[in-house]
Write a protein that holds these residues in place. Sequence first.
Motif, short mmCIF file in Angstrom:
data_model
loop_
_atom_site.label_atom_id
_atom_site.label_comp_id
_atom_site.label_asym_id
_atom_site.label_seq_id
_atom_site.Cartn_x
_atom_site.Cartn_y
_atom_site.Cartn_z
N GLU A 121 121.30 51.62 20.15
CA GLU A 121 120.74 52.58 19.25
C GLU A 121 119.88 51.81 18.36
OE1 GLU A 121 124.76 52.93 17.34
OE2 GLU A 121 123.74 52.90 19.51
N GLY A 122 120.48 50.84 17.89
CA GLY A 122 119.92 49.89 16.63
C GLY A 122 118.79 48.97 17.25
N GLN A 123 118.80 48.74 18.37
CA GLN A 123 117.82 48.05 19.11
C GLN A 123 116.47 48.73 19.52
OE1 GLN A 123 120.92 47.57 19.77
NE2 GLN A 123 121.50 45.52 20.11
N VAL A 124 116.87 50.06 19.75
CA VAL A 124 115.92 51.09 20.20
C VAL A 124 115.15 51.57 18.82
CG1 VAL A 124 115.32 53.50 20.96
CG2 VAL A 124 117.05 51.85 22.13
N LEU A 125 115.95 51.69 17.66
CA LEU A 125 115.12 52.13 16.39
C LEU A 125 114.30 50.92 16.00
CD1 LEU A 125 118.07 54.05 14.76
CD2 LEU A 125 115.94 55.03 15.72
N ALA A 126 114.59 49.80 16.13
CA ALA A 126 113.98 48.70 15.61
C ALA A 126 112.77 48.42 16.45
CB ALA A 126 114.83 47.42 15.54
N SER A 127 112.82 48.63 17.65
CA SER A 127 111.38 48.76 18.80
C SER A 127 110.60 49.62 18.25
CB SER A 127 111.80 48.67 20.09
OG SER A 127 112.21 50.08 20.52
N LEU A 128 111.00 50.74 17.81
CA LEU A 128 109.94 51.91 17.26
C LEU A 128 108.96 51.13 16.43
CD1 LEU A 128 112.19 54.84 17.42
CD2 LEU A 128 110.97 54.04 19.18
N SER A 129 109.54 50.52 15.32
CA SER A 129 108.70 49.93 14.26
C SER A 129 107.39 49.36 14.79
CB SER A 129 109.36 49.32 13.35
OG SER A 129 110.49 50.05 12.81
N ASN A 130 107.56 48.78 16.00
CA ASN A 130 106.36 47.97 16.60
C ASN A 130 105.02 49.02 16.65
OD1 ASN A 130 107.94 45.80 16.71
ND2 ASN A 130 108.53 46.25 18.88
N LEU A 131 105.37 50.28 17.06
CA LEU A 131 104.18 51.16 17.22
C LEU A 131 104.02 52.19 16.22
CD1 LEU A 131 101.76 51.93 19.25
CD2 LEU A 131 103.83 53.38 20.66
N LEU A 132 105.23 52.75 15.54
CA LEU A 132 105.28 53.80 14.61
C LEU A 132 106.16 53.43 13.66
CD1 LEU A 132 106.52 56.47 17.18
CD2 LEU A 132 104.13 56.27 16.35
N PRO A 133 105.36 52.60 12.45
CA PRO A 133 106.08 52.34 11.23
C PRO A 133 106.81 53.32 10.45
CG PRO A 133 103.73 51.31 11.59
CD PRO A 133 103.97 52.43 12.49
N SER A 134 107.90 52.79 10.00
CA SER A 134 108.68 53.80 9.08
C SER A 134 109.57 52.92 8.18
CB SER A 134 109.60 54.54 9.98
OG SER A 134 110.65 55.28 9.00
N ASP A 135 109.79 53.34 7.04
CA ASP A 135 110.35 52.45 6.20
C ASP A 135 112.08 52.29 6.68
OD1 ASP A 135 108.41 51.95 4.60
OD2 ASP A 135 108.87 53.71 3.31
N ASP A 136 112.58 53.45 7.38
CA ASP A 136 114.05 53.51 7.63
C ASP A 136 113.96 54.35 8.78
OD1 ASP A 136 116.75 53.57 7.88
OD2 ASP A 136 117.10 53.58 5.79
N TRP A 137 114.08 53.92 10.00
CA TRP A 137 114.16 54.64 11.23
C TRP A 137 115.30 55.41 11.29
CZ3 TRP A 137 111.31 57.66 14.28
CH2 TRP A 137 110.18 57.07 14.66
N GLU A 138 116.50 54.50 10.98
CA GLU A 138 117.91 55.25 11.06
C GLU A 138 118.16 56.35 10.18
OE1 GLU A 138 122.53 53.64 10.58
OE2 GLU A 138 120.79 52.25 11.09
N LYS A 139 117.64 56.25 9.16
CA LYS A 139 117.81 57.61 8.19
C LYS A 139 116.84 58.61 8.52
CE LYS A 139 116.97 58.72 3.13
NZ LYS A 139 116.60 58.10 2.13
N LEU A 140 115.68 58.20 9.13
CA LEU A 140 114.46 59.39 9.47
C LEU A 140 115.41 59.98 10.81
CD1 LEU A 140 111.90 60.85 9.36
CD2 LEU A 140 111.19 59.13 10.81
#
Length: 294
Positions: free
Chosen positions: A196-215
């Motif tokens: 899950e950590g790697q998936v969330l980190a990869s999302l920021s490449n296209l959909l920037p977020s300050d904290d995908w895990e929190k969101l």
Amino acid sequence: MTAVALLGLGEVGAVLAEDLAGARLSAWDTAFADETSAAARNARRFGLPSTSDALTAVRGVNLVISAVTAANDLVAARSVAAGLPDGCWYVDLNSAAPGQKQAAAEVIEAAGGRYVEAAVMSPISPKRLAAPMLLGGPHASAFAEFARPLGFTGLEVYADVVGPASATKLCRSVMIKGVEALLAESMLTAREWGVEGQVLASLSNLLPSDDWEKLAAYMISRSLEHGVRRAEELREAAVTVAGAGIEPVMAEAIARRQDWAAAHRPADLGQDLAPLLDAIRALLPAAERKGTPE
């Protein structure tokens, strides 16, 4: 003093009751019959007079606010029509399809009321009465002038006909509730494989977020807590999509996932993402979990 009748005393109705404490309040909710229901508890909490039916609740008021479930939008309007005072404002906050709102408007206008469509464009909290709302219908502008002094400071007069405001709301809901559904499905699967950590980190490449895990934790918990209501809203969205000549593949799928979320709600929703996902997975029958690596 403004006299306000609240139809529906759930999450939104409770916020309205608290923030409109300076008005003379009455309320009706079909759940009042169950003294243990959230609506009945809210009525006791705010000291609202006990009413036996919807008609009693609207007697002598000059503002009715409908905050019921989406499927009951038209039902609520019909329940008060016979007792609605002439010229009474009727504000429809429900996440119902444009066609259902148009039908509700016809009922209220025929009864001598002034129907106002209102689409709440954010969670009711933290802004509460000041939450952004799109107003529609021929009385929208006049109602905005009446309501702003009561604390409704997020109003936008959006359309002079009924329909566009709710269409805007429901098209937004396909996106927002769809993201909730996608995150739940993606993260639960990712957690099964420990990625899950790697998936969330990869999302920021296209959909920037300050904290995908929190969101992700926030959005998934919202589905778990409000899935039944969200599913009902998405079924209204599906009606709206179909009315535009588009097969509502996504809206119907989102409704199913929101229903699923409500049925897999763990006791504690205030957890970080990983323990929240584990709590949901613990509720899954073994048959639903396949492909787990040894």
